[in-house]
Motif scaffolding. Structure first.
Motif, PDB file in Angstrom:
ATOM      1  N   TYR A 138      -3.922   4.471 -11.198  1.00 37.33           N
ATOM      2  CA  TYR A 138      -2.910   3.420 -11.188  1.00 37.33           C
ATOM      3  C   TYR A 138      -3.218   2.366 -12.248  1.00 37.33           C
ATOM      4  N   GLU A 139      -4.500   2.122 -12.508  1.00 37.44           N
ATOM      5  CA  GLU A 139      -4.873   1.158 -13.541  1.00 37.44           C
ATOM      6  C   GLU A 139      -4.380   1.623 -14.913  1.00 37.44           C
ATOM      7  N   ASP A 140      -4.503   2.925 -15.170  1.00 37.52           N
ATOM      8  CA  ASP A 140      -3.983   3.467 -16.423  1.00 37.52           C
ATOM      9  C   ASP A 140      -2.467   3.327 -16.489  1.00 37.52           C
ATOM     10  N   PHE A 141      -1.825   3.535 -15.362  1.00 35.63           N
ATOM     11  CA  PHE A 141      -0.373   3.373 -15.316  1.00 35.63           C
ATOM     12  C   PHE A 141       0.023   1.943 -15.657  1.00 35.63           C
ATOM     13  N   VAL A 142      -0.692   0.968 -15.104  1.00 36.72           N
ATOM     14  CA  VAL A 142      -0.384  -0.444 -15.350  1.00 36.72           C
ATOM     15  C   VAL A 142      -0.530  -0.780 -16.832  1.00 36.72           C
ATOM     16  N   GLU A 143      -1.565  -0.237 -17.458  1.00 34.89           N
ATOM     17  CA  GLU A 143      -1.750  -0.489 -18.884  1.00 34.89           C
ATOM     18  C   GLU A 143      -0.600   0.081 -19.705  1.00 34.89           C
ATOM     19  N   LEU A 169      14.473  -3.981 -18.528  1.00 35.66           N
ATOM     20  CA  LEU A 169      14.949  -3.370 -17.283  1.00 35.66           C
ATOM     21  C   LEU A 169      14.932  -1.851 -17.364  1.00 35.66           C
ATOM     22  N   VAL A 170      15.419  -1.306 -18.468  1.00 37.00           N
ATOM     23  CA  VAL A 170      15.490   0.150 -18.606  1.00 37.00           C
ATOM     24  C   VAL A 170      14.080   0.750 -18.630  1.00 37.00           C
ATOM     25  N   VAL A 171      13.159   0.134 -19.389  1.00 40.81           N
ATOM     26  CA  VAL A 171      11.787   0.648 -19.457  1.00 40.81           C
ATOM     27  C   VAL A 171      11.121   0.547 -18.080  1.00 40.81           C
ATOM     28  N   THR A 172      11.346  -0.545 -17.371  1.00 39.83           N
ATOM     29  CA  THR A 172      10.777  -0.692 -16.023  1.00 39.83           C
ATOM     30  C   THR A 172      11.315   0.372 -15.085  1.00 39.83           C
ATOM     31  N   LEU A 173      12.607   0.668 -15.174  1.00 40.42           N
ATOM     32  CA  LEU A 173      13.196   1.717 -14.343  1.00 40.42           C
ATOM     33  C   LEU A 173      12.554   3.065 -14.656  1.00 40.42           C
ATOM     34  N   ILE A 174      12.372   3.362 -15.942  1.00 43.05           N
ATOM     35  CA  ILE A 174      11.742   4.625 -16.342  1.00 43.05           C
ATOM     36  C   ILE A 174      10.323   4.715 -15.783  1.00 43.05           C
ATOM     37  N   PHE A 175       9.554   3.638 -15.891  1.00 41.00           N
ATOM     38  CA  PHE A 175       8.172   3.679 -15.431  1.00 41.00           C
ATOM     39  C   PHE A 175       8.071   3.668 -13.914  1.00 41.00           C
ATOM     40  N   THR A 176       9.042   3.097 -13.239  1.00 39.45           N
ATOM     41  CA  THR A 176       9.051   3.191 -11.778  1.00 39.45           C
ATOM     42  C   THR A 176       9.216   4.642 -11.351  1.00 39.45           C
ATOM     43  N   ASN A 177      10.080   5.366 -12.037  1.00 33.33           N
ATOM     44  CA  ASN A 177      10.252   6.782 -11.739  1.00 33.33           C
ATOM     45  C   ASN A 177       8.997   7.576 -12.097  1.00 33.33           C
ATOM     46  N   ILE A 178       8.312   7.203 -13.184  1.00 29.87           N
ATOM     47  CA  ILE A 178       7.049   7.856 -13.536  1.00 29.87           C
ATOM     48  C   ILE A 178       6.006   7.614 -12.444  1.00 29.87           C
ATOM     49  N   LEU A 179       5.949   6.389 -11.935  1.00 32.07           N
ATOM     50  CA  LEU A 179       5.019   6.065 -10.858  1.00 32.07           C
ATOM     51  C   LEU A 179       5.285   6.922  -9.627  1.00 32.07           C
ATOM     52  N   LYS A 209       0.818  -1.217   0.000  1.00 31.19           N
ATOM     53  CA  LYS A 209       0.000   0.000   0.000  1.00 31.19           C
ATOM     54  C   LYS A 209       0.849   1.263   0.000  1.00 31.19           C
ATOM     55  N   VAL A 210       1.873   1.260  -0.832  1.00 34.78           N
ATOM     56  CA  VAL A 210       2.754   2.421  -0.900  1.00 34.78           C
ATOM     57  C   VAL A 210       2.306   3.420  -1.965  1.00 34.78           C
ATOM     58  N   ILE A 211       1.338   3.029  -2.795  1.00 37.01           N
ATOM     59  CA  ILE A 211       0.876   3.909  -3.867  1.00 37.01           C
ATOM     60  C   ILE A 211      -0.327   4.699  -3.368  1.00 37.01           C
ATOM     61  N   GLY A 212      -0.150   5.989  -3.183  1.00 37.05           N
ATOM     62  CA  GLY A 212      -1.216   6.839  -2.684  1.00 37.05           C
ATOM     63  C   GLY A 212      -1.994   7.493  -3.801  1.00 37.05           C
ATOM     64  N   GLU A 213      -2.558   8.633  -3.496  1.00 37.11           N
ATOM     65  CA  GLU A 213      -3.396   9.337  -4.458  1.00 37.11           C
ATOM     66  C   GLU A 213      -2.548   9.997  -5.540  1.00 37.11           C
ATOM     67  N   GLN A 214      -3.188  10.306  -6.639  1.00 38.36           N
ATOM     68  CA  GLN A 214      -2.491  10.942  -7.751  1.00 38.36           C
ATOM     69  C   GLN A 214      -2.093  12.366  -7.372  1.00 38.36           C
ATOM     70  N   ARG A 215      -0.932  12.772  -7.841  1.00 38.99           N
ATOM     71  CA  ARG A 215      -0.470  14.144  -7.596  1.00 38.99           C
ATOM     72  C   ARG A 215      -1.185  15.067  -8.584  1.00 38.99           C
ATOM     73  N   THR A 216      -1.852  16.060  -8.066  1.00 41.67           N
ATOM     74  CA  THR A 216      -2.582  16.984  -8.936  1.00 41.67           C
ATOM     75  C   THR A 216      -1.691  18.046  -9.552  1.00 41.67           C
ATOM     76  N   ASP A 217      -0.496  18.207  -8.989  1.00 41.51           N
ATOM     77  CA  ASP A 217       0.398  19.255  -9.490  1.00 41.51           C
ATOM     78  C   ASP A 217       1.323  18.747 -10.596  1.00 41.51           C
ATOM     79  N   ARG A 218       1.166  17.482 -11.002  1.00 44.73           N
ATOM     80  CA  ARG A 218       2.041  16.910 -12.017  1.00 44.73           C
ATOM     81  C   ARG A 218       1.205  16.133 -13.029  1.00 44.73           C
ATOM     82  N   THR A 219       1.662  16.154 -14.271  1.00 48.68           N
ATOM     83  CA  THR A 219       0.974  15.375 -15.294  1.00 48.68           C
ATOM     84  C   THR A 219       1.367  13.908 -15.167  1.00 48.68           C
TER      85      THR A 219
END
Length: 408
Positions: A131-136, A203-213, A116-126
């Motif tokens: 999270y479901e959209d992120f997973v897709e 690995l590189v794409v996963t690292l990028i998307f982890t930072n996006i998350l 449960k480390v994923i909280g609410e979406q940040r409204t100040d950032r695009t």
């Protein structure tokens, strides 16, 4: 984030990789390799795990490198050392890591949800709307057809380079007689190059998307989580798999290129051969990728932990400041009044220090950074040691005694 969109052709299929319903974001490793036909064959059709594939890599390497090597009588010093390292260490490890990476990617994001480390979406950032959209987006980009085409393109370039650039430099009758051996070895190498290229891209794409998350959603940090990393300890698994994979990849670059394991290898420009240029190019790629993955898996949790600590400390700092400003004792203030204000300041400071000591600001694995750096540096150290004639001779004498062959 606006540039990261899911193309229509990359939408998750309705087969085994179908994305779960919106209220269920559990990921399966099969989501991340459906555009990789050899992986689908091994994992989904033949149901082979990483250990079985590593065993196949050993058997195949023995048949090609030692079986055909004996047939073509190429058991010289360089060939034996390189073939032994490839067969029993490098290729099985690469096969293991390449098969393991999709499972580690799924485990990473599943653990984020479980902790449960994923909280609410940040409204100040695009970023993704949910999270479901992120997973897709994650699935679409990790398992993308373009990566398979790029891996195949690398293999084709490798073949063209070896056949059109390296082969014309081989002029002796013995080298001409061993042409089909080199073709068989090229085929073996191609399998590894294809798999390693796709694994590195994943690995590189996963690292990028982890930072996006981490940038798009509030990360809930639990300072007393048993993993010692505020609930983000699962990223240590990705760090470990990345270090192991990159180190093995660097070792593969050494043993797959004859220029490295040679007592005559030199880095002076005047002595660089065609094969040496290939070795140097691979080294540059390795040196670029290794620190990126090492630092990337440490900085993302560090930023989240530091932000959580700052948010916990800032109200206390504000209260401390306001108390100092509003509670200035007058000249006729009683001792009890002064003590009351001092006690409040003392308690605020004590709470501040407690939180500062409790919240981790780096993953627990930061204490192992020296060991990780040393591990990643192994290929460079091995290259240097094996370029020393006395080291090379000692290793060959040992290998020759094991295989009971004479020196060359």
């Amino acid at each position: 984030m606006d540039a990261i969109e899911m193309p229509a052709e990359e939408q998750p299929s309705k087969g085994t990789a179908t994305l779960p319903d919106a209220d269920n974001t559990h990921l399966d490793s099969s989501f991340f390799y459906q555009k990789d036909p050899p992986f689908v064959l091994l994992a989904d059709r033949l149901h082979l795990n990483e250990f079985a594939v590593a065993g196949i890599a050993i058997v195949t390497s023995v048949l090609v490198l030692f079986g055909l090597g004996a047939f073509f009588s190429v058991f010289d010093t360089n060939y034996i050392i390189r073939s032994s390292l490839q067969t029993f260490i490098v290729f099985p490890l690469l096969a293991y890591f390449c098969m393991r990476i999709p499972q580690e990617i799924a485990t990473l994001f599943n653990t984020f949800v479980e902790h449960k480390v994923i909280g609410e979406q940040r409204t100040d950032r695009t970023g993704p709307a949910s999270y479901e959209d992120f997973v897709e987006l994650l699935i679409a980009w990790v398992d993308r057809s373009w990566w398979t085409l790029i891996a195949l393109g690398i293999v084709i370039i490798f073949w063209l380079y070896r056949l059109l650039v390296i082969e014309p430099t081989l002029t002796s009758p013995v080298e001409h007689a061993q042409f089909w051996l080199r073709i068989a070895i090229l085929a073996l190498y191609s399998i590894m190059i294809y798999s390693v290229a796709l694994a590195a891209l994943r690995l590189v794409v996963t690292l990028i998307f982890t930072n996006i998350l981490f940038r798009s959603f509030k990360i809930v940090v639990n300072p007393l989580h048993p993993d010692g990393s505020a609930g983000l300890g699962v990223m240590a698994r990705m760090l470990g798999i990345s270090v192991g994979f990159i180190t093995t990849m660097g070792a593969a670059a050494i043993v797959m290129n004859a220029a490295f394991l040679s007592p005559t290898f030199s880095i002076t420009v005047s002595s660089i051969s065609v094969a040496s240029w290939e070795a140097i190019g691979v080294s540059i790629l390795y040196l670029a990728l290794a620190p990126t993955l090492l630092v990337g898996w440490l900085l993302a949790p560090h930023d989240a932990m530091q932000e959580a600590l700052n948010e916990a400390l800032q109200p206390l700092a504000d209260q401390f400041q306001s108390t100092i400003t509003a509670d200035q004792p007058s000249s006729n203030a009683s001792a009890d009044e002064i003590k009351k204000g001092t006690d409040r300041l003392s308690e605020l400071k004590r709470r501040y220090d407690l939180l500062q000591d409790t919240f981790p600001v780096w993953p627990a694995q930061i204490n192992q950074i020296r060991r990780l750096v040393a591990t990643i540096s192994l290929p460079a150290v091995i290259t240097f040691l094996l370029s020393l004639p006395q080291t090379y001779k000692a290793i060959y004498e040992f290998v020759a005694s094991v295989f009971q062959i004479g020196g060359h």
